[in-house]
Design a protein around this motif. Structure first.
Motif, mmCIF file in Angstrom:
data_model
loop_
_atom_site.group_PDB
_atom_site.id
_atom_site.type_symbol
_atom_site.label_atom_id
_atom_site.label_comp_id
_atom_site.label_asym_id
_atom_site.label_seq_id
_atom_site.Cartn_x
_atom_site.Cartn_y
_atom_site.Cartn_z
ATOM 1 N N VAL A 1 0.859 -1.179 0.000
ATOM 2 C CA VAL A 1 0.000 0.000 0.000
ATOM 3 C C VAL A 1 0.898 1.232 0.000
ATOM 4 N N SER A 2 0.370 2.322 -0.495
ATOM 5 C CA SER A 2 1.123 3.564 -0.581
ATOM 6 C C SER A 2 1.733 3.929 0.766
ATOM 7 N N GLY A 3 2.992 4.366 0.719
ATOM 8 C CA GLY A 3 3.696 4.747 1.931
ATOM 9 C C GLY A 3 4.629 3.679 2.465
ATOM 10 N N GLN A 4 4.569 2.462 1.911
ATOM 11 C CA GLN A 4 5.455 1.400 2.359
ATOM 12 C C GLN A 4 6.781 1.432 1.602
ATOM 13 N N SER A 5 7.751 0.708 2.136
ATOM 14 C CA SER A 5 9.085 0.635 1.524
ATOM 15 C C SER A 5 9.225 -0.664 0.737
ATOM 16 N N VAL B 1 18.483 2.756 6.096
ATOM 17 C CA VAL B 1 17.544 3.686 5.448
ATOM 18 C C VAL B 1 16.093 3.395 5.818
ATOM 19 N N THR B 2 15.853 2.329 6.585
ATOM 20 C CA THR B 2 14.495 2.024 7.054
ATOM 21 C C THR B 2 14.421 2.101 8.576
ATOM 22 N N ASP B 3 15.275 2.910 9.166
ATOM 23 C CA ASP B 3 15.274 3.147 10.618
ATOM 24 C C ASP B 3 15.423 1.853 11.423
ATOM 25 N N GLY B 4 16.179 0.919 10.865
ATOM 26 C CA GLY B 4 16.495 -0.301 11.579
ATOM 27 C C GLY B 4 15.463 -1.402 11.488
#
Length: 311
Positions: free
Chosen positions: A123-127, A189-192
């Motif tokens: 969904v929008s907003g995911q990595s 880059v994904t805050d861990g």
């Protein structure tokens, strides 16, 4: 071998297309030596699974398409002057696209949209992390993730020379997956936490590292296995991170299932295709008579984007 065959004819719910361009895919290499890809293939089979062209005849019960319509599809018998396919599994070709550009799109469009959204639960907003991002599938996967609102798009390659190209196609982060620290960079880059969705076009030795790079409760969708089909997987890590591992292919889908995938991709990405925000570069074109040369170039794997035949 180039041969003369009778012109095919559409049956009910099919269309006959004058092929203007046909793109090569890696599965064509195996089919060229008599191998099969799902129900397609075998000695005497017309090669090719992806094409663009003009509708020249419609079968019974076909309402959407008319003679003269520009269409593109993932359909059998692409390396020919004419091809028949299901009318419900066809994309319209925007006026802005030339034939070679259009022929390069259908397989990647339907495969990567389905893998990301339907199989990956994106969904929008995911990595998103795409393993094998400099392949044609990977390139279009980057663009689809970006178009659908990914917060971070990470792409990998095994070539240091190709890292910069990943960024050119819209990835926020480009990594060399042969470097041991690539997972650390994903976590950084994904805050861990790791990414929400991995689209894996490689598999092989990357399988366990993908688990480390995916967040707890995330998803890994395996699409390709050029890195190896059988690997040792850390099932304890898989369990601890509660990751959903999904396999996907079109070889075991019905016509109705494929039609649904095409329709969903068309609805979500039609405007982006028409404006060029989602595209695949054409590395080289060849006349149909040079199909063997094109297949050899595919085997050498030095191109970036698609190789296309022009019947």
């Amino acid at each position: 071998m180039i041969d003369e065959l009778p012109e095919p004819a559409p049956t009910a719910n099919e269309i006959l297309v004058r092929v203007r361009a046909a793109a090569l895919n890696r599965v064509d290499l195996g089919m060229s030596t008599g191998g099969a890809h799902g129900t397609n293939g075998g000695i005497g089979t017309t090669l090719g699974l992806e094409w663009a062209g003009e509708v020249v005849e419609v079968g019974e019960h076909v309402d959407r398409w008319r003679v003269g319509d520009r269409v593109m599809a993932n359909g059998p018998g692409a390396f020919a002057e004419y091809a028949v396919t299901s009318a419900s599994a066809v994309f319209s070709v925007p006026d802005a696209l030339d034939w070679a550009q259009a022929a390069a799109l259908p397989v990647g469009l339907q495969t990567m949209h389905d893998a990301l959204v339907a199989r990956g639960g994106f969904v929008s907003g995911q990595s998103v992390l795409i393993q094998g991002a400099t392949s044609a599938m990977g390139i279009i996967g980057i663009q689809i993730a970006r178009e659908l609102g990914a917060s971070v798009v990470i792409g990998t390659t095994t070539s240091e020379q190709k890292v910069a190209r990943i960024r050119q196609f819209g990835a926020d982060v480009a990594l060399n997956s042969t470097r041991t620290a690539w997972v650390d960079r994903v976590l950084e880059v994904t805050d861990g936490t790791g990414v929400d969705v991995v689209l894996d076009l490689v598999a092989g030795e990357l399988a366990t590292d993908n688990l480390r790079a995916t967040r707890i409760g995330g998803r890994i969708v395996n699409i390709g296995r050029v890195g190896g089909e059988r690997v040792a997987l850390d099932l304890n890590l898989h369990s601890l991170r509660r990751i959903t591992y999904v396999g996907t292919t079109f070889r075991t889908r019905t016509r109705e299932e494929v039609a649904e995938v095409v329709q969903e991709a068309d609805k979500a990405l039609g405007a982006a295709i028409a404006t060029g925000r989602v595209s695949i570069p054409v590395s080289a074109t060849y006349p149909l008579a040079a199909a063997r040369e094109a297949l050899d170039a595919m085997a050498n794997n030095t191109h970036l984007g698609k190789l296309v035949l022009l019947p």
